[in-house]
Design a protein around this motif. Sequence first.
Motif, PDB file in Angstrom:
ATOM      1  N   TYR B  33       0.706  -1.222  -0.068  1.00 28.71           N
ATOM      2  CA  TYR B  33       0.092  -0.053   0.080  1.00 28.71           C
ATOM      3  C   TYR B  33       1.037   1.167  -0.005  1.00 28.71           C
ATOM      4  O   TYR B  33       1.969   1.388   0.579  1.00 28.71           O
ATOM      5  CB  TYR B  33      -0.842  -0.012   1.137  1.00 28.71           C
ATOM      6  CG  TYR B  33      -1.644  -1.180   1.460  1.00 28.71           C
ATOM      7  CD1 TYR B  33      -1.129  -2.273   2.040  1.00 28.71           C
ATOM      8  CD2 TYR B  33      -3.067  -1.142   1.282  1.00 28.71           C
ATOM      9  CE1 TYR B  33      -1.837  -3.455   2.440  1.00 28.71           C
ATOM     10  CE2 TYR B  33      -3.955  -2.343   1.654  1.00 28.71           C
ATOM     11  CZ  TYR B  33      -3.305  -3.445   2.185  1.00 28.71           C
ATOM     12  OH  TYR B  33      -4.271  -4.273   2.263  1.00 28.71           O
ATOM     13  N   TYR B  35       0.271   5.495   0.957  1.00 22.75           N
ATOM     14  CA  TYR B  35      -0.644   6.337   1.617  1.00 22.75           C
ATOM     15  C   TYR B  35       0.030   7.790   1.807  1.00 22.75           C
ATOM     16  O   TYR B  35       1.249   7.666   1.673  1.00 22.75           O
ATOM     17  CB  TYR B  35      -0.847   6.187   3.101  1.00 22.75           C
ATOM     18  CG  TYR B  35      -1.517   4.774   3.194  1.00 22.75           C
ATOM     19  CD1 TYR B  35      -0.892   3.641   3.640  1.00 22.75           C
ATOM     20  CD2 TYR B  35      -3.053   4.873   3.432  1.00 22.75           C
ATOM     21  CE1 TYR B  35      -1.544   2.432   3.692  1.00 22.75           C
ATOM     22  CE2 TYR B  35      -3.914   3.586   3.421  1.00 22.75           C
ATOM     23  CZ  TYR B  35      -2.933   2.368   4.055  1.00 22.75           C
ATOM     24  OH  TYR B  35      -3.745   1.251   3.913  1.00 22.75           O
ATOM     25  N   GLN B  37       0.411  11.136   3.866  1.00 24.32           N
ATOM     26  CA  GLN B  37       0.130  12.063   5.200  1.00 24.32           C
ATOM     27  C   GLN B  37       0.669  13.387   5.174  1.00 24.32           C
ATOM     28  O   GLN B  37       1.830  13.632   5.234  1.00 24.32           O
ATOM     29  CB  GLN B  37       0.544  11.152   6.340  1.00 24.32           C
ATOM     30  CG  GLN B  37       0.325  11.655   7.817  1.00 24.32           C
ATOM     31  CD  GLN B  37       0.662  10.992   8.816  1.00 24.32           C
ATOM     32  OE1 GLN B  37       1.609  10.190   9.004  1.00 24.32           O
ATOM     33  NE2 GLN B  37      -0.190  10.865  10.060  1.00 24.32           N
ATOM     34  N   GLY B  40       0.727  16.250  10.359  1.00 26.19           N
ATOM     35  CA  GLY B  40      -0.432  15.948  11.464  1.00 26.19           C
ATOM     36  C   GLY B  40      -1.666  15.582  11.136  1.00 26.19           C
ATOM     37  O   GLY B  40      -2.383  15.500  12.047  1.00 26.19           O
ATOM     38  N   LEU B  43      -4.384   9.423   7.273  1.00 27.97           N
ATOM     39  CA  LEU B  43      -3.633   8.984   6.007  1.00 27.97           C
ATOM     40  C   LEU B  43      -4.574   8.889   4.906  1.00 27.97           C
ATOM     41  O   LEU B  43      -6.002   8.676   4.846  1.00 27.97           O
ATOM     42  CB  LEU B  43      -3.302   7.451   6.373  1.00 27.97           C
ATOM     43  CG  LEU B  43      -2.012   6.973   7.161  1.00 27.97           C
ATOM     44  CD1 LEU B  43      -2.109   7.644   8.442  1.00 27.97           C
ATOM     45  CD2 LEU B  43      -1.844   5.567   7.120  1.00 27.97           C
ATOM     46  N   LEU B  91       3.926   7.379   2.883  1.00 33.28           N
ATOM     47  CA  LEU B  91       4.330   6.052   3.780  1.00 33.28           C
ATOM     48  C   LEU B  91       3.543   4.856   2.747  1.00 33.28           C
ATOM     49  O   LEU B  91       2.713   4.726   2.060  1.00 33.28           O
ATOM     50  CB  LEU B  91       3.143   6.053   4.976  1.00 33.28           C
ATOM     51  CG  LEU B  91       3.440   7.100   6.022  1.00 33.28           C
ATOM     52  CD1 LEU B  91       2.366   7.151   6.976  1.00 33.28           C
ATOM     53  CD2 LEU B  91       4.856   6.532   6.606  1.00 33.28           C
ATOM     54  N   GLN B 102      -1.049  -4.342   8.501  1.00 34.48           N
ATOM     55  CA  GLN B 102      -0.100  -3.714   7.748  1.00 34.48           C
ATOM     56  C   GLN B 102       1.109  -3.342   8.720  1.00 34.48           C
ATOM     57  O   GLN B 102       1.076  -2.872   9.480  1.00 34.48           O
ATOM     58  CB  GLN B 102      -0.796  -2.442   7.103  1.00 34.48           C
ATOM     59  CG  GLN B 102      -1.979  -2.767   6.239  1.00 34.48           C
ATOM     60  CD  GLN B 102      -2.637  -1.548   5.557  1.00 34.48           C
ATOM     61  OE1 GLN B 102      -1.854  -0.651   5.127  1.00 34.48           O
ATOM     62  NE2 GLN B 102      -3.848  -1.424   5.560  1.00 34.48           N
ATOM     63  N   PHE B 104       4.455  -0.904   8.429  1.00 30.71           N
ATOM     64  CA  PHE B 104       4.500   0.343   7.912  1.00 30.71           C
ATOM     65  C   PHE B 104       6.040   0.693   7.874  1.00 30.71           C
ATOM     66  O   PHE B 104       6.880   0.489   8.733  1.00 30.71           O
ATOM     67  CB  PHE B 104       3.815   1.690   8.608  1.00 30.71           C
ATOM     68  CG  PHE B 104       2.213   1.854   8.163  1.00 30.71           C
ATOM     69  CD1 PHE B 104       1.551   0.986   8.822  1.00 30.71           C
ATOM     70  CD2 PHE B 104       1.948   2.586   7.320  1.00 30.71           C
ATOM     71  CE1 PHE B 104      -0.103   1.163   8.628  1.00 30.71           C
ATOM     72  CE2 PHE B 104       0.492   2.673   6.930  1.00 30.71           C
ATOM     73  CZ  PHE B 104      -0.304   1.998   7.538  1.00 30.71           C
ATOM     74  N   GLY B 105       6.429   1.261   6.713  1.00 31.66           N
ATOM     75  CA  GLY B 105       7.773   2.006   6.758  1.00 31.66           C
ATOM     76  C   GLY B 105       7.894   3.258   7.363  1.00 31.66           C
ATOM     77  O   GLY B 105       6.799   3.785   7.790  1.00 31.66           O
ATOM     78  N   PRO B 106       9.134   3.689   7.443  1.00 40.83           N
ATOM     79  CA  PRO B 106       9.242   5.054   8.345  1.00 40.83           C
ATOM     80  C   PRO B 106       8.732   6.213   7.616  1.00 40.83           C
ATOM     81  O   PRO B 106       8.747   7.383   7.998  1.00 40.83           O
ATOM     82  CB  PRO B 106      10.641   5.120   8.450  1.00 40.83           C
ATOM     83  CG  PRO B 106      11.294   4.326   7.177  1.00 40.83           C
ATOM     84  CD  PRO B 106      10.398   3.252   6.890  1.00 40.83           C
TER      85      PRO B 106
END
Lengths: 114, 113
Positions: B33, B35, B37, B40, B43, B91, B102, B104-106
Amino acid sequence: AQSVAQPEDQVNVAEGNPLTVKCTYSVSGNPYLFWYVQYPNRGLQFLLKYITGDNLVKGSYGFEAEFNKSQTSFHLKKPSALVSDSALYFCAVRDIFYGQNFVFGPGTRLSVLP
Amino acid sequence: GAGVSQSPSNKVTEKGKDVELRCDPISGHTALYWYRQSLGQGLEFLIYFQGNSAPDKSGLPSDRFSAERTGGSVSTLTIQRTQQEDSAVYLCASSPTGMDTQYFGPGTRLTVL
């Protein structure tokens, strides 16, 4: 259609007090439900999930959530908040049969005050 | 084992330039996936790859955005003719299946000047 609502942008709680972060959802069929947490300048981390079975789900860091089908809710709870719990919390849902992908809520910022 | 990795971690570009963002998912995960962001914020779903199926591109905001996944593994998100409103953290997440947790990467922080 799938949707998720997190009605509170911000939740403030004193350290040691119980906390609740609210999530309501809408799906056509049955839901997969997840909570993720995002600490400052970090990626999202998985907290817990509901797929089927017991409505009370326990997850990481002492968090739990209760699936309530009649109220279409999946509120995140913790009996005693820590300052280190301060973060951004996301609820996510996918319809088991009709969903194409996950839908995330807008996030709730939790601040735990010492 | 290794988690999801993304590169670069930060990208600053000028308006109108093209950028490529890379995601290396967890080995063996069939679902991937992307996303977006904003600062603040929540997603925004962009695109979803599941195995050899046609990707779900329903979240791509314009035809300037495209993504591919080669060999069922690494994915590249390309933004052409970047605009200032493209500035965000992108992301990537992978999952063993399309119905599971899921990871998530950084993220890649993109800044368009």
